[in-house]
Design an enzyme around this catalytic site. Structure first.
Site, PDB file in Angstrom:
ATOM      1  N   CYS A   1       0.846  -1.212   0.000  1.00  0.00           N
ATOM      2  CA  CYS A   1       0.000   0.000   0.000  1.00  0.00           C
ATOM      3  C   CYS A   1       0.875   1.253   0.000  1.00  0.00           C
ATOM      4  CB  CYS A   1      -0.896  -0.019   1.242  1.00  0.00           C
ATOM      5  SG  CYS A   1      -1.746   1.538   1.546  1.00  0.00           S
TER       6      CYS A   1
ATOM      7  N   CYS B   1       0.332   3.078   3.636  1.00  0.00           N
ATOM      8  CA  CYS B   1       0.604   2.472   4.950  1.00  0.00           C
ATOM      9  C   CYS B   1       1.924   3.011   5.532  1.00  0.00           C
ATOM     10  CB  CYS B   1       0.678   0.945   4.828  1.00  0.00           C
ATOM     11  SG  CYS B   1      -0.905   0.107   5.043  1.00  0.00           S
TER      12      CYS B   1
ATOM     13  N   ASP C   1       1.575  13.815  -4.185  1.00  0.00           N
ATOM     14  CA  ASP C   1       2.654  13.659  -5.172  1.00  0.00           C
ATOM     15  C   ASP C   1       2.208  14.083  -6.568  1.00  0.00           C
ATOM     16  OD1 ASP C   1       4.331  12.499  -3.181  1.00  0.00           O
ATOM     17  OD2 ASP C   1       3.261  10.601  -3.440  1.00  0.00           O
TER      18      ASP C   1
ATOM     19  N   HIS D   1      -4.796   0.095   7.850  1.00  0.00           N
ATOM     20  CA  HIS D   1      -5.177  -0.056   6.449  1.00  0.00           C
ATOM     21  C   HIS D   1      -6.620  -0.557   6.328  1.00  0.00           C
ATOM     22  CE1 HIS D   1      -4.211  -0.855   2.176  1.00  0.00           C
ATOM     23  NE2 HIS D   1      -5.007  -1.901   2.303  1.00  0.00           N
TER      24      HIS D   1
ATOM     25  N   ASN E   1     -13.019  11.060  -0.830  1.00  0.00           N
ATOM     26  CA  ASN E   1     -13.665  10.209  -1.835  1.00  0.00           C
ATOM     27  C   ASN E   1     -13.544   8.807  -1.304  1.00  0.00           C
ATOM     28  OD1 ASN E   1     -14.023  12.264  -3.711  1.00  0.00           O
ATOM     29  ND2 ASN E   1     -12.011  11.927  -4.607  1.00  0.00           N
TER      30      ASN E   1
ATOM     31  N   SER F   1      -8.699   6.159  -5.332  1.00  0.00           N
ATOM     32  CA  SER F   1      -7.644   5.405  -6.000  1.00  0.00           C
ATOM     33  C   SER F   1      -6.823   4.531  -5.057  1.00  0.00           C
ATOM     34  CB  SER F   1      -6.714   6.378  -6.727  1.00  0.00           C
ATOM     35  OG  SER F   1      -6.069   7.214  -5.783  1.00  0.00           O
TER      36      SER F   1
ATOM     37  N   HIS G   1      -6.346   2.406   1.303  1.00  0.00           N
ATOM     38  CA  HIS G   1      -6.071   2.848   2.673  1.00  0.00           C
ATOM     39  C   HIS G   1      -6.962   4.055   2.988  1.00  0.00           C
ATOM     40  CE1 HIS G   1      -3.031   2.895   6.045  1.00  0.00           C
ATOM     41  NE2 HIS G   1      -3.801   3.939   6.295  1.00  0.00           N
TER      42      HIS G   1
ATOM     43  N   HIS H   1      -8.433   7.369   3.619  1.00  0.00           N
ATOM     44  CA  HIS H   1      -7.765   8.666   3.541  1.00  0.00           C
ATOM     45  C   HIS H   1      -8.704   9.720   2.991  1.00  0.00           C
ATOM     46  CE1 HIS H   1      -7.592   7.175  -0.569  1.00  0.00           C
ATOM     47  NE2 HIS H   1      -7.490   8.441  -0.950  1.00  0.00           N
TER      48      HIS H   1
ATOM     49  N   GLN I   1      -8.543  14.093   1.416  1.00  0.00           N
ATOM     50  CA  GLN I   1      -7.664  15.015   0.712  1.00  0.00           C
ATOM     51  C   GLN I   1      -7.892  16.439   1.187  1.00  0.00           C
ATOM     52  OE1 GLN I   1      -6.783  14.631  -3.422  1.00  0.00           O
ATOM     53  NE2 GLN I   1      -8.121  12.862  -3.658  1.00  0.00           N
TER      54      GLN I   1
HETATM   55  P1  H2U Z   1      -8.389   9.656  -3.918  1.00  0.00           P
HETATM   56  O1  H2U Z   1      -8.736  10.300  -2.598  1.00  0.00           O
HETATM   57  O2  H2U Z   1      -9.383  10.039  -4.966  1.00  0.00           O
HETATM   58  O3  H2U Z   1      -8.175   8.183  -3.767  1.00  0.00           O
HETATM   59  O4  H2U Z   1      -6.988  10.235  -4.328  1.00  0.00           O
HETATM   60  C1  H2U Z   1      -5.800   9.856  -3.658  1.00  0.00           C
HETATM   61  C2  H2U Z   1      -4.769  10.931  -3.830  1.00  0.00           C
HETATM   62  O5  H2U Z   1      -3.524  10.439  -3.341  1.00  0.00           O
HETATM   63  C3  H2U Z   1      -4.575  11.340  -5.275  1.00  0.00           C
HETATM   64  O6  H2U Z   1      -4.806  12.734  -5.358  1.00  0.00           O
HETATM   65  C4  H2U Z   1      -2.496  10.876  -4.170  1.00  0.00           C
HETATM   66  C5  H2U Z   1      -3.112  10.994  -5.565  1.00  0.00           C
HETATM   67  O7  H2U Z   1      -2.494  12.013  -6.314  1.00  0.00           O
HETATM   68  N1  H2U Z   1      -1.389   9.929  -4.092  1.00  0.00           N
HETATM   69  C6  H2U Z   1      -0.123  10.383  -3.777  1.00  0.00           C
HETATM   70  O8  H2U Z   1       0.062  11.589  -3.568  1.00  0.00           O
HETATM   71  N2  H2U Z   1       0.926   9.497  -3.711  1.00  0.00           N
HETATM   72  C7  H2U Z   1       0.799   8.153  -3.935  1.00  0.00           C
HETATM   73  O9  H2U Z   1       1.791   7.433  -3.862  1.00  0.00           O
HETATM   74  C8  H2U Z   1      -0.512   7.587  -4.206  1.00  0.00           C
HETATM   75  C9  H2U Z   1      -1.651   8.533  -4.361  1.00  0.00           C
HETATM   76 ZN    ZN Z   2      -2.387   0.955   3.778  1.00  0.00          ZN
END
Ligand code: H2U
Ligand code: ZN
Length: 351
Positions: free
Chosen positions: A53, A56, A79, A116, A154, A162, A165, A167, A169
């Site tokens: 993950c 994690c 990122d 997780h 989301n 996506s 785990h 989370h 934003q």
């Molecule tokens: P969701 O909340 O829609 O799943 O989006 C996850 C965000 O996490 C997404 O904006 C970021 C993606 O850019 N992300 C990272 O910054 N680093 C990662 O290694 C995975 C996902």
């Molecule tokens: Zn995780």
């Protein structure tokens, strides 16, 4: 519905005072057959820690950065941010037919906890309280530099989430996005026309009508709003006038954690699934200004309609004319109210 002039079982339109738009309600259509798309139900059991993950603790993300060995909520810079801190500032095209403006901002990701396998309603209230505190801290921190801080989650692949785990934003921007601009105008107009704070009056009215309440406690109310568009949409409202999340007192934050746990547990219990949704906080903008017309609130927009696999689509008439629903807000609230507050995954584990 209390009005004697509008029938609750015949087609009618309801007005969304917060967005300044109508929704078509067609309760007579509730029993129409469905043989369209079903989403795949996920019955997957997740591990406490997943070495693969990206979110994690201690794992290395896609871009090679290693996560902190964190416990509780943890925030990192996205990122792949949609907004950049150092992009050109303030320019416009100057062409009235092809308008555009430069914008700046930043984006962060917030893991709700090191676990997780635990979504928001599966965390203890004390852990959800930590999530509330970090939401408030983030708004305070980024709000000092940006006009608007969007805090949202989301949840579920069906909502485009996506990462498995749990989370949320955080996006901060040097502009007010469309939804915020609309709510701002509607709340300002309401105060100017009535001398009242729209959502404060609305919460008091819902608290006394008791037709659309899903869960409540001393400081908070979650209702399926009168003007709900999504089948099981809810609006979370403080009973007191509060502009922003950081303004909440300690007891109000505890109350919010309690309310979120109970609301999201009912959501999960409705179709015995990790109920997908987009949720987010709307508070007064952090740009300098007079914002007394604002009232803090959270929207939960879940797509599911009649099972863990059948969702509502906002298509056809909705994309081209206006939003429409079959189930009334009162029926949806009644369904959610009738559910237990013990999470379906803990069935058989209660002592
Ligand atoms: P969701 O909340 O829609 O799943 O989006 C996850 C965000 O996490 C997404 O904006 C970021 C993606 O850019 N992300 C990272 O910054 N680093 C990662 O290694 C995975 C996902
Ligand atoms: Zn995780």
């Amino acid at each position: 519905m209390s009005s004697s002039c509008v029938s609750s079982d015949a087609p009618h339109r309801r007005f969304n005072l917060l967005k300044g738009e109508w929704v078509l309600v067609s309760p007579h259509r509730n029993k129409r057959p469905w043989s369209g798309q079903q989403e795949a139900a996920s019955a997957e059991v997740k591990p406490r820690f997943d070495p693969g993950c990206y979110l994690c603790p201690g794992n290395t993300r896609n871009n090679g950065v290693t996560n902190d060995d964190y416990e509780g909520p943890w925030v990192f810079d996205n990122d792949f941010p949609a907004l950049l801190t150092d992009s050109p500032e303030g320019g416009t095209t100057g062409d009235p037919l092809f308008r555009a403006e430069n914008v700046r901002g930043t984006a962060r990701v917030m893991c709700f906890s090191e676990r997780h396998d635990l979504t928001l309603p599966e965390l203890p209230v004390s852990e959800i309280r930590k999530v509330v505190d970090v939401w408030a801290e983030q708004i305070e921190d980024l709000g000092a530099r940006y006009d608007w801080v969007a805090v949202f989650e989301n949840k579920g692949a069906v909502m485009g989430c996506s990462q498995p785990h749990p989370h949320g934003q955080i996006w901060a921007s040097d502009f007010l996005p469309n939804e915020v601009t609309r709510e701002d105008a509607c709340q300002a107009r309401h105060l100017a026309e009535t001398g009242e704070v729209l959502l404060l009056s609305y919460a008091a009215a819902e608290a006394s009508k008791r037709e659309r309440i899903v869960v409540e406690n001393d400081d908070w109310l979650a209702v399926v709003p009168w003007w709900a568009v999504w089948p099981f949409e809810t609006l979370v409202l403080p009973r007191r006038h509060v502009l922003r999340l950081p303004d909440l007192t300690g007891p109000e934050r505890d109350g919010l954690a309690d309310l979120l746990k109970r609301l999201c547990t009912r959501y999960d219990n409705l179709f015995e699934t990790e109920f997908p949704y987009t949720m987010g906080w709307h508070g007064a903008p952090t740009r300098a200004g007079l914002w007394d017309h604002w009232q803090l609130h959270a929207h939960f927009y879940p797509p599911l309609l009649r099972s863990a696999t059948v969702r509502k689509f906002m298509v056809g008439y909705e994309m081209l004319s206006e939003a429409q629903r079959d189930l009334t807000a009162e029926q949806a609230a009644e369904r959610l109210r009738s559910l237990p507050e013990l999470h379906f995954k803990s069935k058989g584990q209660e002592r």
